[in-house]
Scaffold this active site. Sequence first.
Site, mmCIF file in Angstrom:
data_model
loop_
_atom_site.group_PDB
_atom_site.id
_atom_site.type_symbol
_atom_site.label_atom_id
_atom_site.label_comp_id
_atom_site.label_asym_id
_atom_site.label_seq_id
_atom_site.Cartn_x
_atom_site.Cartn_y
_atom_site.Cartn_z
ATOM 1 N N LYS A 61 -7.369 -11.019 -7.972
ATOM 2 C CA LYS A 61 -8.273 -11.395 -6.882
ATOM 3 C C LYS A 61 -9.569 -10.596 -7.023
ATOM 4 O O LYS A 61 -9.529 -9.407 -7.348
ATOM 5 C CB LYS A 61 -7.558 -11.035 -5.564
ATOM 6 C CG LYS A 61 -8.407 -11.103 -4.321
ATOM 7 C CD LYS A 61 -7.589 -10.750 -3.096
ATOM 8 C CE LYS A 61 -8.513 -10.307 -1.966
ATOM 9 N NZ LYS A 61 -7.832 -10.073 -0.710
ATOM 10 N N LYS A 102 -13.539 -5.299 -4.723
ATOM 11 C CA LYS A 102 -14.310 -4.087 -5.030
ATOM 12 C C LYS A 102 -13.434 -3.020 -5.693
ATOM 13 O O LYS A 102 -13.841 -2.344 -6.631
ATOM 14 C CB LYS A 102 -14.837 -3.520 -3.726
ATOM 15 C CG LYS A 102 -16.303 -3.369 -3.397
ATOM 16 C CD LYS A 102 -17.335 -3.137 -4.315
ATOM 17 C CE LYS A 102 -18.704 -2.708 -3.987
ATOM 18 N NZ LYS A 102 -19.464 -3.216 -2.948
ATOM 19 N N LYS A 141 0.829 -1.211 0.000
ATOM 20 C CA LYS A 141 0.000 0.000 0.000
ATOM 21 C C LYS A 141 0.864 1.262 0.000
ATOM 22 O O LYS A 141 0.558 2.236 -0.680
ATOM 23 C CB LYS A 141 -0.923 0.025 1.224
ATOM 24 C CG LYS A 141 -2.121 -0.905 1.096
ATOM 25 C CD LYS A 141 -3.069 -0.719 2.277
ATOM 26 C CE LYS A 141 -4.171 -1.758 2.276
ATOM 27 N NZ LYS A 141 -4.882 -1.801 3.573
HETATM 28 P P1 AMP Z 1 -11.872 -7.516 1.831
HETATM 29 O O1 AMP Z 1 -13.172 -7.125 1.252
HETATM 30 O O2 AMP Z 1 -10.770 -7.600 0.822
HETATM 31 O O3 AMP Z 1 -11.517 -6.750 3.076
HETATM 32 O O4 AMP Z 1 -12.024 -9.022 2.305
HETATM 33 C C1 AMP Z 1 -12.852 -9.418 3.353
HETATM 34 C C2 AMP Z 1 -12.758 -10.899 3.531
HETATM 35 O O5 AMP Z 1 -13.183 -11.582 2.352
HETATM 36 C C3 AMP Z 1 -11.346 -11.378 3.839
HETATM 37 O O6 AMP Z 1 -11.404 -12.274 4.929
HETATM 38 C C4 AMP Z 1 -10.884 -12.091 2.616
HETATM 39 O O7 AMP Z 1 -10.182 -13.259 2.953
HETATM 40 C C5 AMP Z 1 -12.165 -12.438 1.885
HETATM 41 N N1 AMP Z 1 -11.986 -12.184 0.453
HETATM 42 C C6 AMP Z 1 -12.123 -11.017 -0.192
HETATM 43 N N2 AMP Z 1 -11.891 -11.130 -1.499
HETATM 44 C C7 AMP Z 1 -11.594 -12.443 -1.697
HETATM 45 C C8 AMP Z 1 -11.249 -13.211 -2.841
HETATM 46 N N3 AMP Z 1 -11.186 -12.678 -4.048
HETATM 47 N N4 AMP Z 1 -11.005 -14.518 -2.667
HETATM 48 C C9 AMP Z 1 -11.076 -15.084 -1.450
HETATM 49 N N5 AMP Z 1 -11.396 -14.415 -0.333
HETATM 50 C C10 AMP Z 1 -11.656 -13.117 -0.446
#
Ligand code: AMP
Length: 338
Positions: A199, A202, A120
């Site tokens: 990945k 959003k 970041k």
């Molecule tokens: P985030 O929205 O990136 O803060 O992710 C929130 C949770 O969702 C975290 O625990 C991640 O492990 C899971 N997560 C988010 N995006 C993915 C993805 N593309 N694949 C697997 N897990 C995800």
Amino acid sequence: MSDGTTPHRKKRIFSGMQPSGEAHLGNYLGALKRWVDMQDEYDCIWCIVDDHAITSGTDPRELPGNVFDLAVSFLAVGLDPERAIIFVQSDVHEHTELAWLFNAVTPVGDLERMTQYKDKASRVESVPAGILNYPILQAADILVYKADAVPVGEDQRQHLELARDVARKFNAAYGDTFPEPAALIGDAGRIRGLDGDAKMSKSIGNTVGILAELDEVWARVRTAVTDPQRVRRTDPGRPEVCNVFSLHKFFSDEETVEDVATQCRAATRGCVECKKILAENIAAAFAPFRERAAHYRAHPEEVKRILDEGAEKARAIASATMAEVRRKMGLRWRDALG
Ligand code: AMP
Ligand code: TRP
């Protein structure tokens, strides 16, 4: 198992998710699905981490709505306020207070080593201290409840290790206070986004929302990148490299998955048709979630009540920990002087 003489205490689990609005397939498959299943076995605390979100420069006009939308997603997928504590981080000030106190036992070098920080920080000219200190707040989230374990994705393993270090250092300096929380890393792996590569996230805009209606799911899935080598419909495809196929494995029954693979290899079905089947299966799988979400959107006061009650329960635990921590750190000067 309880032997009837000692009360059986379930293991306590804490996890958090940043509020970026409605949850997407990656959030669901990588986190929420597992959280729902854990509610029978563990004493669960689920948190919407808005204090974390501000470190990435969230628009203040959008943040409250994003918190609400994530709360609706939580409730829609089956996180259950009867069995778990569901709340918003900023409602329980003990998190940020404990994070400040943890600054005292956390070496800056440890924070600078975090890969997420390096990643970041490399993308901005002036690095906000909040990005560096982010894992301290995460440690406070977990430790203020003395959680035994934390379900997270692989990308959070390092932050969990730091939380364990913080617990250890605090205990060494001020006396045994915190358990070292275990990381429960899920096996869903990284769900790829519709670009078939990065990945699903959003911030990249390659997501499918879990509460989307069929036409919306279709509009998104239609754009999904498939096997790049399959240019014409008559070219044989390679399901093993195709992200649409990997999503089928989550949303279609075994027979369909097999049929999709066979027809792809034989070029007897085009990608568009294959995507249509996937879109329909995603929309069907999430139909009960949409129904529950519609209920909560029509009754926002119910969501607020659930989050208020969650915050109250969370505060009861967190404030007891803080009283202990303040005393151990010498921040109870009136009591100490008698
Ligand atoms: P985030 O929205 O990136 O803060 O992710 C929130 C949770 O969702 C975290 O625990 C991640 O492990 C899971 N997560 C988010 N995006 C993915 C993805 N593309 N694949 C697997 N897990 C995800
Ligand atoms: N950093 C986590 C993520 O990006 C979110 C989070 C904040 C969290 N506090 C937490 C996860 C405490 C587990 C426990 O996914």
